[in-house]
Write a protein that holds these residues in place. Structure first.
Motif, mmCIF file in Angstrom:
data_model
loop_
_atom_site.group_PDB
_atom_site.id
_atom_site.type_symbol
_atom_site.label_atom_id
_atom_site.label_comp_id
_atom_site.label_asym_id
_atom_site.label_seq_id
_atom_site.Cartn_x
_atom_site.Cartn_y
_atom_site.Cartn_z
ATOM 1 N N LEU A 12 33.430 12.710 13.259
ATOM 2 C CA LEU A 12 34.109 12.262 14.069
ATOM 3 C C LEU A 12 34.916 13.275 15.125
ATOM 4 O O LEU A 12 35.224 12.633 16.299
ATOM 5 N N ASN A 13 35.991 13.561 14.005
ATOM 6 C CA ASN A 13 36.683 14.461 14.849
ATOM 7 C C ASN A 13 36.021 16.093 15.799
ATOM 8 O O ASN A 13 36.985 16.977 16.437
ATOM 9 N N ARG A 17 37.234 15.940 24.126
ATOM 10 C CA ARG A 17 37.648 16.221 25.436
ATOM 11 C C ARG A 17 36.607 16.986 25.920
ATOM 12 O O ARG A 17 35.817 16.963 26.803
ATOM 13 N N GLU A 18 36.854 18.185 25.440
ATOM 14 C CA GLU A 18 35.567 19.850 25.747
ATOM 15 C C GLU A 18 34.403 19.270 24.907
ATOM 16 O O GLU A 18 33.756 19.956 26.103
ATOM 17 N N HIS A 19 34.318 18.631 23.942
ATOM 18 C CA HIS A 19 32.721 18.656 23.712
ATOM 19 C C HIS A 19 32.519 16.868 23.833
ATOM 20 O O HIS A 19 32.563 16.615 22.280
ATOM 21 N N PRO A 20 32.584 16.351 23.953
ATOM 22 C CA PRO A 20 32.930 14.857 24.734
ATOM 23 C C PRO A 20 31.030 14.438 23.508
ATOM 24 O O PRO A 20 31.175 12.651 23.341
ATOM 25 N N SER A 21 29.957 15.082 23.574
ATOM 26 C CA SER A 21 28.923 14.563 22.928
ATOM 27 C C SER A 21 28.181 15.511 21.894
ATOM 28 O O SER A 21 28.174 16.842 22.484
ATOM 29 N N TRP A 22 26.922 15.046 21.219
ATOM 30 C CA TRP A 22 26.413 15.479 20.566
ATOM 31 C C TRP A 22 24.978 15.055 19.671
ATOM 32 O O TRP A 22 24.891 13.098 19.605
ATOM 33 N N GLY A 23 24.297 16.286 20.188
ATOM 34 C CA GLY A 23 23.344 15.638 18.937
ATOM 35 C C GLY A 23 23.158 15.626 17.663
ATOM 36 O O GLY A 23 23.351 16.759 16.800
ATOM 37 N N VAL A 24 22.074 15.397 16.728
ATOM 38 C CA VAL A 24 22.053 15.193 15.497
ATOM 39 C C VAL A 24 21.969 16.672 15.192
ATOM 40 O O VAL A 24 22.635 17.130 14.042
ATOM 41 N N ARG A 25 20.753 17.945 14.864
ATOM 42 C CA ARG A 25 21.287 18.619 14.599
ATOM 43 C C ARG A 25 21.999 19.352 15.349
ATOM 44 O O ARG A 25 22.562 20.349 15.205
ATOM 45 N N GLU A 26 22.447 19.300 16.782
ATOM 46 C CA GLU A 26 23.572 20.142 17.185
ATOM 47 C C GLU A 26 24.841 20.023 16.174
ATOM 48 O O GLU A 26 25.205 21.213 15.532
ATOM 49 N N LEU A 27 24.874 19.171 15.892
ATOM 50 C CA LEU A 27 26.153 18.963 15.166
ATOM 51 C C LEU A 27 26.087 18.986 13.968
ATOM 52 O O LEU A 27 26.804 19.649 13.242
ATOM 53 N N ALA A 28 24.507 18.793 13.368
ATOM 54 C CA ALA A 28 24.899 19.684 11.575
ATOM 55 C C ALA A 28 24.711 20.804 11.667
ATOM 56 O O ALA A 28 25.577 21.050 11.291
ATOM 57 N N SER A 29 24.031 21.911 12.768
ATOM 58 C CA SER A 29 24.194 23.008 12.679
ATOM 59 C C SER A 29 25.689 23.666 13.050
ATOM 60 O O SER A 29 26.070 24.765 12.312
ATOM 61 N N PHE A 50 31.073 2.187 17.311
ATOM 62 C CA PHE A 50 31.898 3.580 17.209
ATOM 63 C C PHE A 50 31.026 4.787 17.818
ATOM 64 O O PHE A 50 32.666 5.645 18.528
ATOM 65 N N LEU A 51 30.495 4.960 18.073
ATOM 66 C CA LEU A 51 29.640 5.825 18.487
ATOM 67 C C LEU A 51 28.354 4.231 19.665
ATOM 68 O O LEU A 51 28.030 3.743 19.389
ATOM 69 N N GLU A 52 28.320 5.693 20.881
ATOM 70 C CA GLU A 52 26.891 4.736 21.218
ATOM 71 C C GLU A 52 26.491 5.928 22.035
ATOM 72 O O GLU A 52 26.303 7.660 21.685
ATOM 73 N N GLN A 53 24.810 5.594 21.743
ATOM 74 C CA GLN A 53 23.509 6.655 21.757
ATOM 75 C C GLN A 53 22.942 6.815 23.382
ATOM 76 O O GLN A 53 22.362 5.434 23.906
ATOM 77 N N ASP A 54 22.799 7.955 24.116
ATOM 78 C CA ASP A 54 21.822 8.255 25.455
ATOM 79 C C ASP A 54 20.865 7.780 25.264
ATOM 80 O O ASP A 54 20.142 8.683 24.265
ATOM 81 N N LYS A 55 19.882 6.814 25.713
ATOM 82 C CA LYS A 55 19.075 6.442 25.440
ATOM 83 C C LYS A 55 17.745 8.256 26.035
ATOM 84 O O LYS A 55 16.429 8.322 25.374
ATOM 85 N N GLU A 56 17.710 8.709 26.489
ATOM 86 C CA GLU A 56 17.648 10.060 27.956
ATOM 87 C C GLU A 56 17.906 10.848 26.433
ATOM 88 O O GLU A 56 16.862 11.920 25.800
ATOM 89 N N THR A 57 19.061 11.522 26.388
ATOM 90 C CA THR A 57 18.896 12.861 25.804
ATOM 91 C C THR A 57 19.705 12.750 23.783
ATOM 92 O O THR A 57 19.387 13.687 23.863
ATOM 93 N N ARG A 58 19.755 11.194 23.905
ATOM 94 C CA ARG A 58 19.564 10.558 22.046
ATOM 95 C C ARG A 58 21.220 11.560 21.755
ATOM 96 O O ARG A 58 21.272 11.295 20.811
ATOM 97 N N LYS A 59 21.802 11.647 22.626
ATOM 98 C CA LYS A 59 22.970 12.205 22.125
ATOM 99 C C LYS A 59 24.023 11.241 21.534
ATOM 100 O O LYS A 59 24.259 10.153 22.517
ATOM 101 N N TYR A 60 24.995 11.558 21.013
ATOM 102 C CA TYR A 60 26.176 10.512 20.790
ATOM 103 C C TYR A 60 27.525 10.602 21.198
ATOM 104 O O TYR A 60 27.702 11.774 21.325
#
Length: 253
Positions: A12-13, A17-29, A50-60
């Motif tokens: 969650l942390n 503001r600098e990185h407001p959204s993450w993809g699963v693999r991106e965040l795992a890496s 607590f999180l929303e997911q973009d339907k197009e990018t699949r990022k949270y």
């Protein structure tokens, strides 16, 4: 169980503001964690709003539940009803923006701001985090910490790659912090934005521990040196009012 909770909070942390959204693999890496673990954590946050997911990018990204929590935190602090009117009066008296900075770990967090009504003004987003060794609002807080805490903040902050525009060096900064503590207020110019000044005073809890700061900030040309003393007097008067409010809040112990 505690390890899972620690991992979940660490995930969650990463939403800033600098990185407001993450993809699963991106965040795992980024976190050097298992893809499946990160996915389960994100999916659980998503399930509970607590999180929303973009339907197009699949990022949270952060969900609406945090707006609710933010509002509740503000109510708990008494900002809207009791502190913000004080900030408004100070802003009107000085013609500049006034903001409240809270000590959170080893960073300063902008808890609230009352912006100047003038066209050219200093603005800061509520929730913004900045290192304690940069800017008057942060330095005044850091000045009242122990030297050991100050040195750890400098070391960890620089390691994290968050220096201000011009970092004076450890020894010079520590000497400056000592002088700020002796004077009881801080002044900065251009730490983050060119030609922007800040004048700040500390706020303490009932145990005389520094917990926050109150700051007046604006463009340099509207604050010649001969005006600093009067602005500081107005700021200290407002600080005393805010301090009285905070002393009566149960959490501010």
């Amino acid at each position: 169980m505690l390890k899972t909770l620690d991992q979940s909070l660490a995930v969650l942390n990463k939403f800033t503001r600098e990185h407001p959204s993450w993809g699963v693999r991106e965040l795992a890496s980024e976190m050097e964690m298992s893809h499946s673990i990160v996915y389960r954590i994100l999916a659980t946050y998503h399930k509970h709003g607590f999180l929303e997911q973009d339907k197009e990018t699949r990022k949270y990204g952060l969900g609406l539940r945090f707006i609710e929590f933010g509002a509740m935190a503000g109510d708990r602090l008494g900002l809207a009803e009791r502190i913000r009117p004080i900030m408004k009066r100070l802003s009107e008296a000085t013609g500049e923006s006034v903001f409240l900075t809270w000590l959170d770990g080893r960073e300063g967090v902008c808890l609230d701001i009352y912006e100047s009504s003038q066209l050219l003004k200093y603005a800061l987003a509520v929730g913004s985090r900045t290192p304690l060794y940069a800017g008057a609002s942060n330095k005044i807080i850091m000045a009242y910490l122990t030297q050991g805490e100050q040195e750890r903040i400098i070391a960890e902050g620089l390691k994290a790659g968050k220096p201000p525009k011009s970092f004076p060096g450890k020894d010079k900064l520590l000497a400056g912090l000592q002088n700020i503590r002796q004077e009881g207020w801080a002044y900065s110019l251009g730490d983050y934005s060119d030609s922007v000044f800040g004048i700040a005073v500390p706020l303490f809890n009932r145990n005389s521990e520094v917990t926050a700061s109150l700051t007046v900030a604006g463009p340099e040309y509207r604050m010649p040196q001969e005006n600093v003393a009067h602005t500081l007097q107005l700021l200290r008067s407002a600080r005393d009012e805010v301090q009285q409010v905070l002393q009566h809040l149960l959490f501010f112990a």
